[in-house]
Design a protein around this motif. Sequence first.
Motif, PDB file in Angstrom:
ATOM      1  N   GLU A  48      54.358  26.086  51.215  1.00 20.21           N
ATOM      2  CA  GLU A  48      55.604  25.826  51.942  1.00 20.21           C
ATOM      3  C   GLU A  48      56.059  24.406  51.648  1.00 20.21           C
ATOM      4  OE1 GLU A  48      57.133  25.790  56.639  1.00 20.21           O
ATOM      5  OE2 GLU A  48      55.006  26.006  56.133  1.00 20.21           O
ATOM      6  N   LEU A  49      57.215  24.265  51.034  1.00 23.29           N
ATOM      7  CA  LEU A  49      57.784  22.943  50.768  1.00 23.29           C
ATOM      8  C   LEU A  49      58.664  22.560  51.950  1.00 23.29           C
ATOM      9  CD1 LEU A  49      58.084  20.622  48.708  1.00 23.29           C
ATOM     10  CD2 LEU A  49      60.130  21.790  47.856  1.00 23.29           C
ATOM     11  N   ALA A  50      58.336  21.433  52.566  1.00 25.40           N
ATOM     12  CA  ALA A  50      59.049  20.981  53.765  1.00 25.40           C
ATOM     13  C   ALA A  50      59.700  19.632  53.500  1.00 25.40           C
ATOM     14  CB  ALA A  50      58.084  20.875  54.944  1.00 25.40           C
ATOM     15  N   TYR A 128      42.808  26.711  50.040  1.00 22.18           N
ATOM     16  CA  TYR A 128      43.252  27.307  51.284  1.00 22.18           C
ATOM     17  C   TYR A 128      44.210  28.464  50.975  1.00 22.18           C
ATOM     18  CZ  TYR A 128      41.381  23.220  53.694  1.00 22.18           C
ATOM     19  OH  TYR A 128      40.545  22.251  54.179  1.00 22.18           O
ATOM     20  N   THR A 129      44.423  29.313  51.950  1.00 23.79           N
ATOM     21  CA  THR A 129      45.385  30.390  51.747  1.00 23.79           C
ATOM     22  C   THR A 129      46.809  29.946  52.032  1.00 23.79           C
ATOM     23  OG1 THR A 129      45.041  31.191  54.005  1.00 23.79           O
ATOM     24  CG2 THR A 129      43.701  32.179  52.269  1.00 23.79           C
ATOM     25  N   ARG A 130      46.968  28.762  52.678  1.00 26.42           N
ATOM     26  CA  ARG A 130      48.308  28.252  52.949  1.00 26.42           C
ATOM     27  C   ARG A 130      48.310  26.741  52.783  1.00 26.42           C
ATOM     28  NH1 ARG A 130      51.630  31.110  57.735  1.00 26.42           N
ATOM     29  NH2 ARG A 130      53.236  30.163  56.449  1.00 26.42           N
ATOM     30  N   TYR A 131      49.384  26.235  52.203  1.00 30.13           N
ATOM     31  CA  TYR A 131      49.596  24.798  52.086  1.00 30.13           C
ATOM     32  C   TYR A 131      51.009  24.473  52.557  1.00 30.13           C
ATOM     33  CZ  TYR A 131      45.418  24.266  49.185  1.00 30.13           C
ATOM     34  OH  TYR A 131      44.125  24.260  48.727  1.00 30.13           O
ATOM     35  N   ALA A 132      51.145  23.355  53.260  1.00 26.38           N
ATOM     36  CA  ALA A 132      52.454  22.799  53.588  1.00 26.38           C
ATOM     37  C   ALA A 132      52.529  21.440  52.904  1.00 26.38           C
ATOM     38  CB  ALA A 132      52.639  22.663  55.097  1.00 26.38           C
ATOM     39  N   VAL A 133      53.534  21.259  52.037  1.00 22.18           N
ATOM     40  CA  VAL A 133      53.620  20.063  51.206  1.00 22.18           C
ATOM     41  C   VAL A 133      55.036  19.505  51.267  1.00 22.18           C
ATOM     42  CG1 VAL A 133      51.809  20.905  49.655  1.00 22.18           C
ATOM     43  CG2 VAL A 133      54.207  21.377  49.114  1.00 22.18           C
ATOM     44  N   THR A 134      55.201  18.299  50.716  1.00 23.73           N
ATOM     45  CA  THR A 134      56.519  17.688  50.573  1.00 23.73           C
ATOM     46  C   THR A 134      56.677  17.237  49.123  1.00 23.73           C
ATOM     47  OG1 THR A 134      55.925  15.367  50.996  1.00 23.73           O
ATOM     48  CG2 THR A 134      56.243  16.801  52.926  1.00 23.73           C
ATOM     49  N   TYR A 241      54.028  15.618  59.612  1.00 23.64           N
ATOM     50  CA  TYR A 241      53.612  16.918  60.138  1.00 23.64           C
ATOM     51  C   TYR A 241      52.760  17.702  59.141  1.00 23.64           C
ATOM     52  CZ  TYR A 241      55.411  17.400  64.830  1.00 23.64           C
ATOM     53  OH  TYR A 241      55.563  17.291  66.189  1.00 23.64           O
ATOM     54  N   THR A 242      53.007  17.544  57.841  1.00 21.73           N
ATOM     55  CA  THR A 242      52.202  18.291  56.874  1.00 21.73           C
ATOM     56  C   THR A 242      50.820  17.679  56.674  1.00 21.73           C
ATOM     57  OG1 THR A 242      53.228  17.065  55.049  1.00 21.73           O
ATOM     58  CG2 THR A 242      54.180  19.210  55.627  1.00 21.73           C
ATOM     59  N   SER A 243      50.598  16.468  57.172  1.00 23.74           N
ATOM     60  CA  SER A 243      49.258  15.872  57.098  1.00 23.74           C
ATOM     61  C   SER A 243      48.542  15.919  58.438  1.00 23.74           C
ATOM     62  CB  SER A 243      49.337  14.420  56.613  1.00 23.74           C
ATOM     63  OG  SER A 243      50.107  13.628  57.502  1.00 23.74           O
ATOM     64  N   GLN A 414      52.904  23.559  62.632  1.00 21.45           N
ATOM     65  CA  GLN A 414      54.167  23.958  62.013  1.00 21.45           C
ATOM     66  C   GLN A 414      54.681  22.781  61.178  1.00 21.45           C
ATOM     67  OE1 GLN A 414      57.036  24.818  65.040  1.00 21.45           O
ATOM     68  NE2 GLN A 414      58.361  25.997  63.694  1.00 21.45           N
ATOM     69  N   ALA A 415      55.116  23.054  59.960  1.00 26.03           N
ATOM     70  CA  ALA A 415      55.514  21.970  59.063  1.00 26.03           C
ATOM     71  C   ALA A 415      56.789  21.270  59.527  1.00 26.03           C
ATOM     72  CB  ALA A 415      55.708  22.500  57.643  1.00 26.03           C
TER      73      ALA A 415
END
Length: 654
Positions: A48-50, A128-134, A241-243, A414-415
């Motif tokens: 997920e790119l946030a 991981y099965t999910r990543y939130a990144v910027t 939030y992503t960290s 939540q990202a």
Amino acid sequence: MRFLFVLTTLSLALAGCNGGEDFSDATVPGCPAGAGCDPSSRGDVLVELAGPHVSNLGYTCTGTNVVFFTSDADQESVDSNGNVVTVPAFNALCPNNSQGVEFLIGNALFEGNYLSLGSIEFPSQEAYTRYAVTVADLKNSPFREATSEAQSRNVAALIQGLDVDSATPDFVEIPVAVHEVYDNDPETYEQAIDTAVYADFRNDWDAFFVAVNAQLTSGSLAGIDPDPNVPLAKVERANGYTSAGNYSFRSCIFITCQDENPSSAAANDTVTINLPGRLTNDAALGQPPLILPNGKVMGLGLAARGASQTDFKQELVAFTASTAVNEKLQFENAGVISIEPDGDTDLAVQGRFLNKIVYNDFLPENGVGKTDIELNYPNLGSSLASGDKGQLTGTLVGDAVELPLSGELEAAPQAEPDQTVIDDLALAGPFTVRLMRACLSQDDAADCTAIPNPDIETADDGSGNYPPEINNKSVTEEQPRADYYGSDVFCLDVISDISSPDYGVVMAGPADGTCPTSAANSWAVGFVTRTLTDSNSANISLLFAPDAAQPDVTANFGVTIEGRVDLDDACTPMYRTGDDNFDVGLRALWVDGYYPYIQQKEWVAALSPPASDEPDNTVSDLPEDQQEMLRAISQGAVQFFSGDPGGACDPLAP
């Protein structure tokens, strides 16, 4: 001091209680990070790119022929096993054989032309099965770079400038024409994305924006903002939030460390430290440490040293008040110290998160295989900077150590939480919080009130806030629980200033119950982890450990709370996370990792010394009323409401 590292474990009989809940839908790999680990196979990965979210952003999964575009709505896809899966809005999905994901504009399929905006490299084994990144994660993955670095800044400005719909401020909507124009004439519009001077970068891309606008039948692109701080502000908020989230840190549990210095009084002692404390079967004792969006790190754990399973010492430890991670996800001013009156642990912490994991690049002398970083990023094993390797140095339970440190994400927030919900939550505060505990036969009946919803609050399956019985005595009533220092209520407030690094952070007032009003009487203790617009509610995660050196500055040091606040109710009660718990009104749970531990040690120490041929005193030697009290002060229900104690929303008001 030199240590011999051996592939054994020391069995520690540690006391604790783990009643916390995962506040996210993130999942973690089957194998924890660290040398000596045997990882399980990877599954499919969502990215997920946030900062902000982007619809119709192209991506390709490296090592595969997968090319897709993100969407502002959930999509159906097929995983590597042929199962139909839902891809959440704004997420990229890559199969388990891909090495990473690359974001782009244009067309990367077959003979298509595209501009790469950067990529994320997945760990080879422990993804991981999910990543939130910027965008700050896209240039030098798995490292996060500074947001102000030219490429991060420019990519953020370019993406946000491609928005064609100002009516959707929460996300960027890229029109199809953006991809078509670039694909059809890349030689004309190909420009650098790492231009150092921002004004030059904008000028270089002017012609591309003119060409795209000429293709649009309605509306126009937002354009690259002349002020780089505008797009940067959204990325910086998403960086926080992503960290953020729950992380665990450990040293020497899968690889036990043994002191081999013959001149030391602790020669041949085995040492270990884990936050949260863990048994040798890797069961956690308490909630994992919490990293807030502003970078502050809080958490409790156990350090131990011993010559054998029956001859060892352990200390309750916590992160120091200054412990934080910076924008590059490196530890800064980080330490772990004992929080026991006679404790002797004082450790400096170093390391850097690489895609949510701290690696130590350590292999024991008799180890086989690869180090943790070599296992996941084979090309980085020889180049990882020493300051980026996880390490603990200093004194551990009375003697000098230098130990490898691993860290990994346990639960992610939540990202991009909804700003309106956070604003409404802040307006509803300040909040009063009171911890309730089970009433015992030794308590004054005048202090006790009936437990509401007893069928769910004292459930037989352990899902409630109280056990149905304590020492075969029914639990039917509750009363306020004061902390170790005597405080029974405290005040919280939520920061809703979206321009502040503390956006979404929950501040606690001092232990006297007054509300936070300034930096001098405010301590960050948690944050809003998720906003749920459909139910007008918000999840909050709290860990009251803001200053290990001063555990009495706020009330209830060592307590963790994860709950969901109902903003449709004027009194804003807090319930357990999860729709079912929220719907039935199951109050939030609190769990204490400090007061019961310290109280037990004090009571055991006060017992008459055993005879020389008898074992040392333990908790089982305490009188029944003290054993019952230890159980009662370990966990219970949370009273959370708007306003002051005794006000209209107070459940205990006359």
